[in-house]
Design a protein around this motif. Structure first.
Motif, PDB file in Angstrom:
ATOM      1  N   ASP A 180       0.820  -1.211   0.000  1.00 50.61           N
ATOM      2  CA  ASP A 180       0.000   0.000   0.000  1.00 50.61           C
ATOM      3  C   ASP A 180       0.856   1.263   0.000  1.00 50.61           C
ATOM      4  O   ASP A 180       0.472   2.278  -0.601  1.00 50.61           O
ATOM      5  CB  ASP A 180      -0.930   0.014   1.218  1.00 50.61           C
ATOM      6  CG  ASP A 180      -1.998  -1.076   1.152  1.00 50.61           C
ATOM      7  OD1 ASP A 180      -2.232  -1.601   0.041  1.00 50.61           O
ATOM      8  OD2 ASP A 180      -2.568  -1.404   2.212  1.00 50.61           O
ATOM      9  N   LEU A 181       2.000   1.216   0.665  1.00 41.56           N
ATOM     10  CA  LEU A 181       2.886   2.383   0.745  1.00 41.56           C
ATOM     11  C   LEU A 181       3.941   2.391  -0.359  1.00 41.56           C
ATOM     12  O   LEU A 181       4.816   3.251  -0.372  1.00 41.56           O
ATOM     13  CB  LEU A 181       3.579   2.414   2.114  1.00 41.56           C
ATOM     14  CG  LEU A 181       2.682   2.628   3.329  1.00 41.56           C
ATOM     15  CD1 LEU A 181       3.496   2.590   4.611  1.00 41.56           C
ATOM     16  CD2 LEU A 181       1.923   3.953   3.213  1.00 41.56           C
ATOM     17  N   ASN A 182       3.858   1.424  -1.281  1.00 44.99           N
ATOM     18  CA  ASN A 182       4.812   1.329  -2.397  1.00 44.99           C
ATOM     19  C   ASN A 182       6.258   1.253  -1.899  1.00 44.99           C
ATOM     20  O   ASN A 182       7.158   1.924  -2.408  1.00 44.99           O
ATOM     21  CB  ASN A 182       4.654   2.520  -3.350  1.00 44.99           C
ATOM     22  CG  ASN A 182       3.327   2.516  -4.065  1.00 44.99           C
ATOM     23  OD1 ASN A 182       2.889   1.482  -4.563  1.00 44.99           O
ATOM     24  ND2 ASN A 182       2.655   3.665  -4.106  1.00 44.99           N
ATOM     25  N   ILE A 183       6.467   0.413  -0.887  1.00 42.58           N
ATOM     26  CA  ILE A 183       7.808   0.199  -0.350  1.00 42.58           C
ATOM     27  C   ILE A 183       8.464  -0.941  -1.118  1.00 42.58           C
ATOM     28  O   ILE A 183       7.871  -2.005  -1.308  1.00 42.58           O
ATOM     29  CB  ILE A 183       7.748  -0.120   1.154  1.00 42.58           C
ATOM     30  CG1 ILE A 183       7.171   1.080   1.916  1.00 42.58           C
ATOM     31  CG2 ILE A 183       9.124  -0.486   1.688  1.00 42.58           C
ATOM     32  CD1 ILE A 183       6.933   0.815   3.396  1.00 42.58           C
ATOM     33  N   ALA A 214       9.434   9.995   0.826  1.00 36.64           N
ATOM     34  CA  ALA A 214       9.358  10.652   2.133  1.00 36.64           C
ATOM     35  C   ALA A 214       7.954  10.521   2.720  1.00 36.64           C
ATOM     36  O   ALA A 214       7.784  10.323   3.931  1.00 36.64           O
ATOM     37  CB  ALA A 214       9.762  12.114   2.008  1.00 36.64           C
ATOM     38  N   ALA A 215       6.925  10.613   1.867  1.00 35.44           N
ATOM     39  CA  ALA A 215       5.547  10.483   2.339  1.00 35.44           C
ATOM     40  C   ALA A 215       5.293   9.089   2.894  1.00 35.44           C
ATOM     41  O   ALA A 215       4.635   8.925   3.932  1.00 35.44           O
ATOM     42  CB  ALA A 215       4.580  10.795   1.207  1.00 35.44           C
ATOM     43  N   SER A 216       5.816   8.062   2.214  1.00 37.99           N
ATOM     44  CA  SER A 216       5.641   6.688   2.703  1.00 37.99           C
ATOM     45  C   SER A 216       6.391   6.484   4.006  1.00 37.99           C
ATOM     46  O   SER A 216       5.910   5.785   4.913  1.00 37.99           O
ATOM     47  CB  SER A 216       6.125   5.695   1.654  1.00 37.99           C
ATOM     48  OG  SER A 216       5.309   5.732   0.497  1.00 37.99           O
ATOM     49  N   ALA A 217       7.572   7.094   4.125  1.00 39.24           N
ATOM     50  CA  ALA A 217       8.345   6.979   5.366  1.00 39.24           C
ATOM     51  C   ALA A 217       7.593   7.594   6.536  1.00 39.24           C
ATOM     52  O   ALA A 217       7.563   7.025   7.646  1.00 39.24           O
ATOM     53  CB  ALA A 217       9.705   7.647   5.195  1.00 39.24           C
TER      54      ALA A 217
END
Length: 385
Positions: free
Chosen positions: A193-196, A211-214
């Motif tokens: 979901d966070l595109n990690i 940065a948004a996912s972090a």
């Protein structure tokens, strides 16, 4: 006097009718010529093969690249097999004849290359051994332009600075992060979901994200000590040596180094420069620190004969300590900052290597998805920023 000279007789008994084979040959020839002209002077399709531009552009994105924005480049290696860039399919042989090479010329375009543009260009290192490809037959690369001729560029703790000011970061820019978990590991669905992603070949546990996912991941109670993995300033990284000291992309043979020594710039992928990007008409002072930075531009890209004797530099047989550039150059970087082969590793991109500007995504395919989920519908016809 017959003024209807433009009228042709429809039923000319002396006119030989074309055979079906001849009609097909003419149609195919016309299609090939028309498609070649469109690809050369107007627009060309391109596919994203690597994750170097993620999350801005994804592997499997199909793009249209405009040749008109920067002005179409006339063919430099005109004798080539249609639709084969540099290698013949199946045969794995050259798809062009380099016995005839024309000088670089670009038709007028709508604009010049600007900072922030996503640009397709020919990979400059293909000019080296073992490929020795002509400019327009080098591999196509796609990166974001971070600096143009005349700019002073540096990277400080993974942030690009141009002329002393922080450059805007694209929303899809991502770097590597490390973190610990307490109790449960991070759920794979959360990562999805966070595109990690996990690109690091040395340590697969290292995560790559925006940065948004972090910030979103940091909010989970089992995630601790999340921080970006930044190479410290003033250090070199043996695993990822950078330009101009990268042994995988050497600037020149050892005899072309002043006093046979390569200076230690102590640069790395996250802390780099400052470096001045060459501009047409700019004169650089050549010394032990600047010569390694610009030797490739002067010798290979601008076709001068270079030699060094001790601390003395000779260009085309004339001793000198300055050089005036004939072309503009650019600094290209991938948005996936820790998984991108870009200017930090091999230096400047000359203006004659510029192919075009990426305009929009016309198709996007996820090869890792299920059959019914392969097409990324939300990405279709997205304008590239």
């Amino acid at each position: 006097m017959n003024w209807k000279f433009w009228n042709k007789k429809k039923n000319n008994p002396n006119k030989k009718k074309k055979s079906k084979t001849r009609e097909w040959v003419d149609a195919i020839l016309f299609a090939v010529i028309a498609a070649t002209l469109i690809r050369t002077f107007f627009i060309e399709a391109y596919t994203i093969p690597t994750p170097s531009m993620e999350r801005s552009l994804l592997v499997g994105d199909f793009l249209f690249v405009s040749k008109l924005n920067y002005g179409p480049r006339t063919p430099m290696t005109p004798i080539a097999f249609p639709f084969a860039h540099h290698t013949m399919p199946l045969l794995n042989t050259k798809a062009y004849w380099d016995g005839l090479e024309l000088p670089y010329y670009r038709l007028p375009g709508f604009s010049s290359v600007k900072k922030g543009d996503v640009v397709v260009f020919n990979y400059p290192m293909d000019a080296d051994s073992p490929l020795y490809r002509p400019v327009d037959k080098q591999e196509n690369f796609i990166k974001r332009c971070q600096g143009v001729g005349g700019d002073t560029l540096s990277v400080v703790d993974a942030q690009v600075y141009v002329n002393g000011k922080a450059a805007p970061n694209p929303p899809g820019e991502q770097i590597e992060y490390s973190y610990n978990t307490v109790g449960l590991d991070v759920n794979s669905q959360i990562e999805s979901d966070l595109n990690i992603s996990h690109y690091n070949p040395v340590d697969p546990s290292i995560s790559t994200m925006t940065a948004a996912s972090a910030n979103a991941l940091k909010a989970y109670s089992n995630v601790k000590n999340l921080k970006p993995r930044i190479s410290p300033k003033g250090t070199t990284d043996a695993n990822y040596p950078v330009y101009p000291t990268n042994p995988n992309h050497p600037v020149g043979p050892p005899n072309l180094m002043l006093n046979g020594k390569q200076p230690d710039y102590k640069w790395n992928v996250d802390n780099y420069g400052p470096i001045i990007i060459p501009k047409k008409g700019w004169t650089v002072k050549l010394d032990s620190m600047t010569y390694p930075l610009y030797e490739r531009c002067i010798g290979l890209y601008e076709h001068n004969k270079l030699s060094v004797s001790g601390n003395d530099i000779f260009i085309n047989g004339v001793k000198t300590d300055t050089y005036t550039f004939k072309m503009n150059y650019y600094w290209m970087m991938g948005d996936n900052r820790h998984d991108s082969d870009d200017s930090r590793f091999w230096g400047f991109v000359p203006e004659d290597h510029i192919v075009g500007k990426a305009i929009f995504i016309w198709m996007s395919v996820d090869d890792n998805a299920s059959f019914f989920g392969k097409i990324r519908w939300s990405r279709l016809f997205n304008i590239i920023h």
